[in-house]
Design a protein around this motif. Structure first.
Motif, mmCIF file in Angstrom:
data_model
loop_
_atom_site.group_PDB
_atom_site.id
_atom_site.type_symbol
_atom_site.label_atom_id
_atom_site.label_comp_id
_atom_site.label_asym_id
_atom_site.label_seq_id
_atom_site.Cartn_x
_atom_site.Cartn_y
_atom_site.Cartn_z
ATOM 1 N N GLY A 54 -7.204 17.424 46.146
ATOM 2 C CA GLY A 54 -8.155 18.375 45.036
ATOM 3 C C GLY A 54 -7.768 19.227 44.659
ATOM 4 O O GLY A 54 -8.576 19.456 43.355
ATOM 5 N N ILE A 55 -7.063 19.719 44.007
ATOM 6 C CA ILE A 55 -6.119 20.953 43.525
ATOM 7 C C ILE A 55 -6.219 19.943 42.136
ATOM 8 O O ILE A 55 -6.404 20.507 40.928
ATOM 9 C CB ILE A 55 -4.500 21.300 43.739
ATOM 10 N N TRP A 56 -5.496 18.384 42.368
ATOM 11 C CA TRP A 56 -5.605 17.563 41.096
ATOM 12 C C TRP A 56 -6.677 17.588 40.403
ATOM 13 O O TRP A 56 -6.905 17.349 39.371
ATOM 14 C CB TRP A 56 -4.484 16.102 41.277
ATOM 15 N N TRP A 57 -8.078 17.062 40.982
ATOM 16 C CA TRP A 57 -9.074 17.387 40.791
ATOM 17 C C TRP A 57 -9.769 17.861 39.455
ATOM 18 O O TRP A 57 -10.281 18.201 38.436
ATOM 19 C CB TRP A 57 -10.230 16.364 42.084
ATOM 20 N N GLY A 58 -9.359 19.010 40.528
ATOM 21 C CA GLY A 58 -10.120 20.477 39.525
ATOM 22 C C GLY A 58 -8.873 21.217 38.458
ATOM 23 O O GLY A 58 -9.735 20.997 37.543
ATOM 24 N N GLY A 65 -9.558 16.219 27.587
ATOM 25 C CA GLY A 65 -9.018 14.536 27.102
ATOM 26 C C GLY A 65 -8.148 14.070 28.402
ATOM 27 O O GLY A 65 -7.578 14.611 29.257
ATOM 28 N N GLY A 66 -8.630 12.793 28.720
ATOM 29 C CA GLY A 66 -7.425 12.484 29.620
ATOM 30 C C GLY A 66 -8.008 12.877 30.969
ATOM 31 O O GLY A 66 -6.901 12.611 31.789
ATOM 32 N N GLN A 67 -8.781 13.158 30.942
ATOM 33 C CA GLN A 67 -9.529 13.476 32.659
ATOM 34 C C GLN A 67 -9.205 12.120 33.683
ATOM 35 O O GLN A 67 -9.376 12.140 34.493
ATOM 36 C CB GLN A 67 -10.876 13.889 32.509
ATOM 37 N N GLY A 68 -9.322 11.094 33.597
ATOM 38 C CA GLY A 68 -9.648 9.845 34.053
ATOM 39 C C GLY A 68 -8.204 9.505 34.979
ATOM 40 O O GLY A 68 -8.495 9.494 36.243
ATOM 41 N N ALA A 74 -5.775 11.961 41.385
ATOM 42 C CA ALA A 74 -6.573 13.199 42.608
ATOM 43 C C ALA A 74 -7.118 12.126 43.987
ATOM 44 O O ALA A 74 -6.517 12.995 44.978
ATOM 45 C CB ALA A 74 -7.377 13.898 41.727
ATOM 46 N N VAL A 75 -7.855 11.402 43.672
ATOM 47 C CA VAL A 75 -8.475 10.994 44.463
ATOM 48 C C VAL A 75 -7.349 9.481 45.755
ATOM 49 O O VAL A 75 -7.906 9.202 46.465
ATOM 50 C CB VAL A 75 -9.632 9.669 44.389
ATOM 51 N N ALA A 76 -6.540 9.287 44.968
ATOM 52 C CA ALA A 76 -5.605 8.750 45.789
ATOM 53 C C ALA A 76 -4.946 8.612 47.439
ATOM 54 O O ALA A 76 -5.405 8.411 48.375
ATOM 55 C CB ALA A 76 -4.513 8.224 44.794
ATOM 56 N N PRO A 77 -4.809 10.416 47.010
ATOM 57 C CA PRO A 77 -4.613 10.886 48.559
ATOM 58 C C PRO A 77 -5.240 10.492 49.823
ATOM 59 O O PRO A 77 -4.861 10.218 51.205
ATOM 60 C CB PRO A 77 -4.191 12.531 48.758
ATOM 61 N N THR A 78 -6.459 10.504 49.099
ATOM 62 C CA THR A 78 -7.926 10.572 50.242
ATOM 63 C C THR A 78 -7.962 8.982 51.014
ATOM 64 O O THR A 78 -8.058 8.826 52.212
ATOM 65 C CB THR A 78 -9.687 10.919 50.246
ATOM 66 N N LEU A 79 -8.036 8.354 49.277
ATOM 67 C CA LEU A 79 -8.090 6.589 50.016
ATOM 68 C C LEU A 79 -6.717 6.010 50.628
ATOM 69 O O LEU A 79 -6.148 5.225 51.369
ATOM 70 C CB LEU A 79 -8.101 5.765 48.184
#
Length: 145
Positions: A54-58, A65-68, A74-79
């Motif tokens: 979540g911190i990384w997502w923020g 640019g380069g958000q993706g 950022a979603v990798a820890p949850t997955l």
């Protein structure tokens, strides 16, 4: 980013190691016949792992640019946690804890990148290294004990 990590934030970060340390101490007594302490250790580690994402997502959405790429990380820890729940349910909770602890250690690679790009505040790695190593090691130990 030029902010630094203040004393209160640092203390709260280190206080976050206490629940996992307490669970490990409970496990060391050998009184976890139902596996409740192992399960609690997994849940706590997973919550923190997802919190880091979540911190990384923020930080990702702050980029012009380069958000993706960072949002993907950022979603990798949850997955990864979802996959480890599968390991826990159909294999071994202890191996899931070892995997989760390893994932917590690997978060340092992303944090180091965020420091290198100037997105993380001054002192970020002085906070993150002991917290990630501490929680990662405690989580792995809960899987071993």
């Amino acid at each position: 980013m030029n902010g630094s990590i203040d004393r209160t934030t640092r203390l709260l970060g280190f206080a976050g190691l206490l629940p996992q340390a307490a669970l490990l101490a409970g496990l060391a007594t050998g009184h976890d016949g139902l596996g409740v302490l192992h399960a609690m250790a997994f849940v706590y580690g997973a919550l923190i792992f997802s919190f880091l994402g979540g911190i990384w997502w923020g930080w990702a959405v702050r980029r012009s640019g380069g958000q993706g790429a960072l949002a993907g990380l950022a979603v990798a820890p949850t997955l990864v946690t979802i996959l480890l729940v599968g390991v826990a349910l159909h294999g071994s909770l202890r191996w899931a804890l070892v995997g989760l602890g390893s994932g917590l250690l690997l978060t340092l690679l992303v944090d180091r990148h965020l420091v290198a790009t100037g997105e993380a505040p001054a002192g970020w790695m002085r906070l993150r290294v002991p917290l990630s190593v501490g929680l990662g090691a405690l989580t792995i130990l809960t899987g071993v004990v």
